[in-house]
Scaffold this motif. Structure first.
Motif, PDB file in Angstrom:
ATOM      1  N   GLY A  32       0.811  -1.212   0.000  1.00 27.36           N
ATOM      2  CA  GLY A  32       0.000   0.000   0.000  1.00 27.36           C
ATOM      3  C   GLY A  32       0.843   1.261   0.000  1.00 27.36           C
ATOM      4  N   ALA A  33       1.925   1.254   0.783  1.00 27.72           N
ATOM      5  CA  ALA A  33       2.814   2.420   0.822  1.00 27.72           C
ATOM      6  C   ALA A  33       3.509   2.622  -0.519  1.00 27.72           C
ATOM      7  CB  ALA A  33       3.844   2.258   1.927  1.00 27.72           C
ATOM      8  N   ILE A  34       3.892   1.528  -1.149  1.00 21.44           N
ATOM      9  CA  ILE A  34       4.526   1.626  -2.470  1.00 21.44           C
ATOM     10  C   ILE A  34       3.525   2.150  -3.491  1.00 21.44           C
ATOM     11  CG2 ILE A  34       5.540   0.278  -4.352  1.00 21.44           C
ATOM     12  CD1 ILE A  34       6.753  -1.537  -2.175  1.00 21.44           C
ATOM     13  N   GLY A  35       2.291   1.679  -3.432  1.00 26.54           N
ATOM     14  CA  GLY A  35       1.248   2.152  -4.350  1.00 26.54           C
ATOM     15  C   GLY A  35       0.947   3.627  -4.160  1.00 26.54           C
ATOM     16  N   ARG A  36       0.860   4.077  -2.893  1.00 25.76           N
ATOM     17  CA  ARG A  36       0.622   5.503  -2.630  1.00 25.76           C
ATOM     18  C   ARG A  36       1.774   6.343  -3.156  1.00 25.76           C
ATOM     19  NH1 ARG A  36      -1.486   3.336   1.993  1.00 25.76           N
ATOM     20  NH2 ARG A  36       0.454   3.578   3.146  1.00 25.76           N
ATOM     21  N   SER A  37       2.994   5.874  -2.975  1.00 22.82           N
ATOM     22  CA  SER A  37       4.155   6.611  -3.484  1.00 22.82           C
ATOM     23  C   SER A  37       4.126   6.707  -4.999  1.00 22.82           C
ATOM     24  CB  SER A  37       5.449   5.935  -3.035  1.00 22.82           C
ATOM     25  OG  SER A  37       5.562   5.964  -1.640  1.00 22.82           O
ATOM     26  N   LEU A  38       3.704   5.639  -5.648  1.00 22.73           N
ATOM     27  CA  LEU A  38       3.608   5.658  -7.109  1.00 22.73           C
ATOM     28  C   LEU A  38       2.556   6.657  -7.571  1.00 22.73           C
ATOM     29  CD1 LEU A  38       4.440   4.467  -9.842  1.00 22.73           C
ATOM     30  CD2 LEU A  38       2.629   2.782  -9.536  1.00 22.73           C
ATOM     31  N   VAL A  39       1.405   6.683  -6.910  1.00 21.44           N
ATOM     32  CA  VAL A  39       0.349   7.628  -7.287  1.00 21.44           C
ATOM     33  C   VAL A  39       0.825   9.064  -7.081  1.00 21.44           C
ATOM     34  CG1 VAL A  39      -1.949   8.453  -6.633  1.00 21.44           C
ATOM     35  CG2 VAL A  39      -1.527   6.013  -6.904  1.00 21.44           C
ATOM     36  N   ILE A  40       1.556   9.307  -6.001  1.00 19.33           N
ATOM     37  CA  ILE A  40       2.073  10.649  -5.738  1.00 19.33           C
ATOM     38  C   ILE A  40       3.112  11.046  -6.791  1.00 19.33           C
ATOM     39  CG2 ILE A  40       3.469  11.987  -4.113  1.00 19.33           C
ATOM     40  CD1 ILE A  40       2.025  10.404  -1.876  1.00 19.33           C
ATOM     41  N   ALA A  41       3.880  10.085  -7.285  1.00 12.51           N
ATOM     42  CA  ALA A  41       4.954  10.377  -8.234  1.00 12.51           C
ATOM     43  C   ALA A  41       4.475  10.512  -9.679  1.00 12.51           C
ATOM     44  CB  ALA A  41       6.025   9.291  -8.163  1.00 12.51           C
ATOM     45  N   VAL A  42       3.282  10.048  -9.994  1.00 13.24           N
ATOM     46  CA  VAL A  42       2.809  10.038 -11.387  1.00 13.24           C
ATOM     47  C   VAL A  42       2.849  11.418 -12.044  1.00 13.24           C
ATOM     48  CG1 VAL A  42       0.741   9.687 -12.807  1.00 13.24           C
ATOM     49  CG2 VAL A  42       1.537   7.895 -11.298  1.00 13.24           C
ATOM     50  N   PRO A  43       2.387  12.508 -11.402  1.00 13.24           N
ATOM     51  CA  PRO A  43       2.457  13.803 -12.087  1.00 13.24           C
ATOM     52  C   PRO A  43       3.885  14.206 -12.468  1.00 13.24           C
ATOM     53  CG  PRO A  43       0.996  13.959 -10.216  1.00 13.24           C
ATOM     54  CD  PRO A  43       1.654  12.623 -10.137  1.00 13.24           C
ATOM     55  N   ALA A  44       4.847  13.880 -11.644  1.00 12.56           N
ATOM     56  CA  ALA A  44       6.236  14.198 -11.978  1.00 12.56           C
ATOM     57  C   ALA A  44       6.770  13.276 -13.068  1.00 12.56           C
ATOM     58  CB  ALA A  44       7.109  14.098 -10.732  1.00 12.56           C
ATOM     59  N   LEU A  45       6.321  12.036 -13.083  1.00 11.56           N
ATOM     60  CA  LEU A  45       6.788  11.086 -14.088  1.00 11.56           C
ATOM     61  C   LEU A  45       6.195  11.352 -15.474  1.00 11.56           C
ATOM     62  CD1 LEU A  45       6.627   7.812 -11.978  1.00 11.56           C
ATOM     63  CD2 LEU A  45       8.666   9.086 -12.645  1.00 11.56           C
ATOM     64  N   VAL A  46       5.140  12.144 -15.544  1.00 11.51           N
ATOM     65  CA  VAL A  46       4.513  12.463 -16.828  1.00 11.51           C
ATOM     66  C   VAL A  46       5.368  13.438 -17.633  1.00 11.51           C
ATOM     67  CG1 VAL A  46       2.527  13.692 -17.823  1.00 11.51           C
ATOM     68  CG2 VAL A  46       2.183  11.947 -16.085  1.00 11.51           C
ATOM     69  N   LEU A  47       6.141  14.281 -16.966  1.00  9.31           N
ATOM     70  CA  LEU A  47       6.893  15.343 -17.642  1.00  9.31           C
ATOM     71  C   LEU A  47       7.805  14.845 -18.766  1.00  9.31           C
ATOM     72  CD1 LEU A  47       7.526  18.327 -17.899  1.00  9.31           C
ATOM     73  CD2 LEU A  47       9.245  18.048 -16.110  1.00  9.31           C
ATOM     74  N   PRO A  48       8.642  13.823 -18.575  1.00  8.77           N
ATOM     75  CA  PRO A  48       9.477  13.381 -19.704  1.00  8.77           C
ATOM     76  C   PRO A  48       8.667  12.919 -20.905  1.00  8.77           C
ATOM     77  CG  PRO A  48      10.263  12.409 -17.668  1.00  8.77           C
ATOM     78  CD  PRO A  48       8.986  13.101 -17.347  1.00  8.77           C
ATOM     79  N   PHE A  49       7.525  12.259 -20.649  1.00 13.36           N
ATOM     80  CA  PHE A  49       6.676  11.805 -21.751  1.00 13.36           C
ATOM     81  C   PHE A  49       6.001  12.983 -22.445  1.00 13.36           C
ATOM     82  CE2 PHE A  49       6.983   8.203 -18.841  1.00 13.36           C
ATOM     83  CZ  PHE A  49       7.495   7.254 -19.703  1.00 13.36           C
ATOM     84  N   LEU A  50       5.648  13.992 -21.683  1.00 18.17           N
ATOM     85  CA  LEU A  50       5.067  15.207 -22.262  1.00 18.17           C
ATOM     86  C   LEU A  50       6.079  15.897 -23.171  1.00 18.17           C
ATOM     87  CD1 LEU A  50       2.692  17.299 -22.178  1.00 18.17           C
ATOM     88  CD2 LEU A  50       3.975  18.415 -20.350  1.00 18.17           C
ATOM     89  N   ILE A  51       7.308  16.011 -22.708  1.00 14.64           N
ATOM     90  CA  ILE A  51       8.367  16.649 -23.504  1.00 14.64           C
ATOM     91  C   ILE A  51       8.631  15.839 -24.771  1.00 14.64           C
ATOM     92  CG2 ILE A  51      10.832  17.174 -23.527  1.00 14.64           C
ATOM     93  CD1 ILE A  51      10.516  17.947 -20.558  1.00 14.64           C
ATOM     94  N   ARG A  52       8.794  14.541 -24.617  1.00 11.99           N
ATOM     95  CA  ARG A  52       9.074  13.678 -25.763  1.00 11.99           C
ATOM     96  C   ARG A  52       7.930  13.725 -26.774  1.00 11.99           C
ATOM     97  NH1 ARG A  52      12.588  11.001 -28.920  1.00 11.99           N
ATOM     98  NH2 ARG A  52      11.862   8.951 -29.477  1.00 11.99           N
ATOM     99  N   GLY A  53       6.714  13.658 -26.286  1.00 12.02           N
ATOM    100  CA  GLY A  53       5.560  13.693 -27.176  1.00 12.02           C
ATOM    101  C   GLY A  53       5.432  15.000 -27.925  1.00 12.02           C
ATOM    102  N   ALA A  54       5.753  16.107 -27.249  1.00 11.23           N
ATOM    103  CA  ALA A  54       5.656  17.410 -27.907  1.00 11.23           C
ATOM    104  C   ALA A  54       6.700  17.552 -29.012  1.00 11.23           C
ATOM    105  CB  ALA A  54       5.817  18.527 -26.886  1.00 11.23           C
ATOM    106  N   VAL A  55       7.897  17.050 -28.789  1.00  9.40           N
ATOM    107  CA  VAL A  55       8.956  17.170 -29.796  1.00  9.40           C
ATOM    108  C   VAL A  55       8.705  16.210 -30.955  1.00  9.40           C
ATOM    109  CG1 VAL A  55      11.413  16.832 -30.232  1.00  9.40           C
ATOM    110  CG2 VAL A  55      10.686  18.014 -28.181  1.00  9.40           C
ATOM    111  N   VAL A  56       8.424  14.957 -30.642  1.00  5.73           N
ATOM    112  CA  VAL A  56       8.226  13.962 -31.692  1.00  5.73           C
ATOM    113  C   VAL A  56       6.948  14.238 -32.483  1.00  5.73           C
ATOM    114  CG1 VAL A  56       7.782  11.505 -32.106  1.00  5.73           C
ATOM    115  CG2 VAL A  56       9.551  12.192 -30.507  1.00  5.73           C
ATOM    116  N   GLY A  57       5.925  14.727 -31.803  1.00  3.40           N
ATOM    117  CA  GLY A  57       4.675  15.029 -32.485  1.00  3.40           C
ATOM    118  C   GLY A  57       4.716  16.302 -33.300  1.00  3.40           C
TER     119      GLY A  57
END
Length: 98
Positions: A32-57
């Motif tokens: 449960g603690a690992i799952g909560r940490s993952l949910v908390i980290a998701v907004p920060a983990l989206v940034l590299p994909f956002l950058i990559r998607g914007a450049v490649v797209g």
């Protein structure tokens, strides 16, 4: 990519070595603690994909993507993580220009 891969392997080895000796005093995290940490980290983990998607797209160039990254980071820090206050942004925009 090879230097990044080698550095990643070295870091994995270092973590493994430290974890072998330091685990007797640290309690194991629950699923449960690992799952909560993952949910908390998701907004920060989206940034590299956002950058990559914007450049490649073809949505933005490298310079424009840096601005997108700064705005995204500021909004996530303000609205999601609530790590800093809105008043801290005022000097950034209202500072006298040289």
């Amino acid at each position: 990519m090879l230097p990044g891969f080698v550095v990643g392997l070295i870091l994995c080895f270092m973590v493994w070595m430290r974890a072998r000796h330091d685990t007797n005093t640290v309690p194991r995290a629950s699923a449960g603690a690992i799952g909560r940490s993952l949910v908390i980290a998701v907004p920060a983990l989206v940034l590299p994909f956002l950058i990559r998607g914007a450049v490649v797209g073809g949505v933005a160039t490298a310079t424009e993507v840096s601005t997108i990254g700064i705005v995204y980071s500021a909004l996530v820090g303000l609205l999601v993580y609530r790590e800093f206050d809105w008043r801290r942004l005022v000097p950034c925009w209202c500072a006298p220009r040289p």
